[in-house]
Design an enzyme around this catalytic site. Structure first.
Site, short mmCIF file in Angstrom:
data_model
loop_
_atom_site.label_atom_id
_atom_site.label_comp_id
_atom_site.label_asym_id
_atom_site.label_seq_id
_atom_site.Cartn_x
_atom_site.Cartn_y
_atom_site.Cartn_z
N HIS A 41 1.34 -1.60 -0.19
CA HIS A 41 -0.20 -0.09 -0.28
C HIS A 41 1.03 0.82 0.02
CE1 HIS A 41 -2.63 -3.13 2.42
NE2 HIS A 41 -3.41 -2.59 1.96
N ASP B 194 2.40 1.89 3.59
CA ASP B 194 3.31 0.82 3.84
C ASP B 194 4.42 1.32 3.99
OD1 ASP B 194 1.07 -0.86 3.80
OD2 ASP B 194 1.74 -2.18 2.56
C1 XUL Z 1 -7.90 -6.45 4.31
C2 XUL Z 1 -6.47 -6.90 3.17
C3 XUL Z 1 -6.42 -5.61 2.73
C4 XUL Z 1 -6.03 -5.54 0.79
C5 XUL Z 1 -5.17 -4.64 0.21
O1 XUL Z 1 -7.90 -7.21 4.38
O2 XUL Z 1 -6.87 -7.53 2.52
O3 XUL Z 1 -4.85 -6.15 3.31
O4 XUL Z 1 -5.00 -7.00 0.58
O5 XUL Z 1 -6.11 -2.86 1.20
#
Ligand code: XUL
Ligand code: CO
Length: 411
Positions: free
Chosen positions: A99, A102
């Protein structure tokens, strides 16, 4: 500086198992059904669980002992990149995912936040030049910051919609810059808490507008990765609009998005929705919309997303069965959206848990391939529907012109 001094390059040692820090089943170069294991499985490490999460839960603070814990801000972000690439080199995973939040801290303004991202993205890009690791996907975190309290694209506040759009614009530029193979949307807060204050249709239309804007912008900047939506039924919202594969497919088709999007399915999200992982994959597969997988598992006794490393061999086998039947995952991969347990707090546990997940999927692949080669299911499924091969059955499934004859013969 080394972040994982106790760990060397992880290699395949098969059943001789020279060390716990080696693979028993994952042999990247082994060819199965005409393709190497590495190409079948396309493993990816999730940046957030591996380098960012601290082991905190709603009842307790962080437990993870990490060599970067003493750092803050951009120094911390840089150390994590160094540690990440050392980890990737040692584990041998071909992909990673992150993300935006992150990899770099938020600043006081969007401009400052984006500047922080630029510094880290250029550092990651440099590392990628000399590394085997590629970016499976990136995404924008539109759920942590308090501004997303009512959602992002589905927020009741237009300024929040606009802010989220700016965030995705930047994230798509990063995807292009780093050559991401996919771009993911997970709408953690795109849902509702109460129907009594919610215009559900308007919120879903706004989400569709948002996705169309992203498609248009990707075209404008020449980003050719695959767009993915990751369904989840709930948590943190009590009802998430992308509830499960079937709901998300209906949404994509309703809003003319199914040509540009596929699904990124996650095992623990499937079980939260009351489905098995293989059910969700089957639904996506039969619609031609299987994109990528977040490979983890939940705890059947808990009602939330525990994001455990996958070790259930029945589940990994049936998952790989669907993947093989799909002809592979295309641009997608198996991303370990999974974290070591809170009590497995040592840095080396990050390796042990990835090895467990990779071996479980490697064995799942081998067994699934045998099931297909031996036609264990195919033969009896064919037999089960054999009444549609001739007579009235053949008439029913033939073209519309014989439909009336069949109706007349049925009744
Ligand atoms: C949350 C989840 C996230 C997504 C990306 O449950 O799975 O980490 O994969 O935002
Ligand atoms: Co996920």
């Amino acid at each position: 500086m080394t972040y994982f001094p106790n760990v060397g390059k992880i290699s395949f040692s098969g059943n001789s198992l020279k060390s716990d820090l080696s693979f028993r089943y994952y042999n990247p170069d082994e060819v199965i059904a005409g393709k190497t294991m590495k190409d079948h499985l396309r493993f990816s490490v999730a940046y957030w669980h591996t380098f960012t999460q601290d082991g905190s839960d709603p009842f307790g603070s962080g437990t993870m002992i990490r060599p970067w814990n003493h750092l803050k801000g951009m120094d911390l972000a840089k150390a994590r990149v160094e540690a990440a690439f050392e980890f990737f080199e040692k584990l041998g995973n071909p992909y990673f995912c992150f993300h935006d939040r992150d990899i770099a801290p938020e600043g006081d303004t969007l401009r400052e936040t984006n500047k922080n991202l630029d510094v880290i993205v250029s550092m990651i890009k440099d590392y990628m030049k000399t590394s085997h690791v590629k970016l499976l996907w990136n995404t924008a975190n539109m759920f942590t910051n308090p501004r997303f309290v009512h959602g992002a694209a589905s927020s009741c506040n237009a300024d929040v919609f606009a802010y989220a759009a700016a965030q995705v614009k930047k994230a798509l530029e990063i995807a292009k810059e780093l050559g991401a193979e996919n771009y993911v949307f997970w709408g953690g807060r795109e849902g509702y808490e109460s129907l009594l204050n919610t215009d559900m249709k308007f919120e879903q239309e706004n989400m569709a507008r948002f996705f169309h804007m992203a498609i248009d912008y990707a075209k404008e900047i020449g980003f050719e990765g695959q767009f993915l939506i990751e369904p989840k039924p709930k948590e943190p919202t009590k009802h998430q609009y992308d509830f499960d594969a079937a709901t998300t497919i209906a949404f994509l088709k309703t809003y003319d998005l199914d040509k540009d999007f596929k699904l990124n399915l996650e095992a623990n999200h499937a079980t939260l929705a009351g489905h098995t992982f293989e059910h969700e994959i089957r639904v996506a597969r039969i619609h031609g919309l299987l994109g990528s997988l977040d490979a983890n598992q939940g705890d059947p006794l808990l009602g939330w997303d525990t994001d455990e490393f996958p070790t259930d061999l029945y589940a990994t086998t049936l998952t790989m069965y669907e993947v093989l039947k799909n002809g592979g995952l295309g641009k997608g991969g198996l991303n370990f959206d999974a974290k070591p347990r809170r009590s497995s707090f040592m840095p080396d546990d990050l390796f042990y848990s990835h090895i467990a997940g990779m071996d479980s999927y490697a064995l799942g692949l081998k067994v699934a391939n045998r099931l297909i080669e031996d036609r264990v299911f195919d033969d009896f499924i064919e037999e089960r529907y054999s009444s549609y091969k001739e007579g009235i059955g053949a008439e029913i499934v033939s073209d519309r012109s014989s439909y009336h004859i069949s109706i007349n013969r049925c009744f």
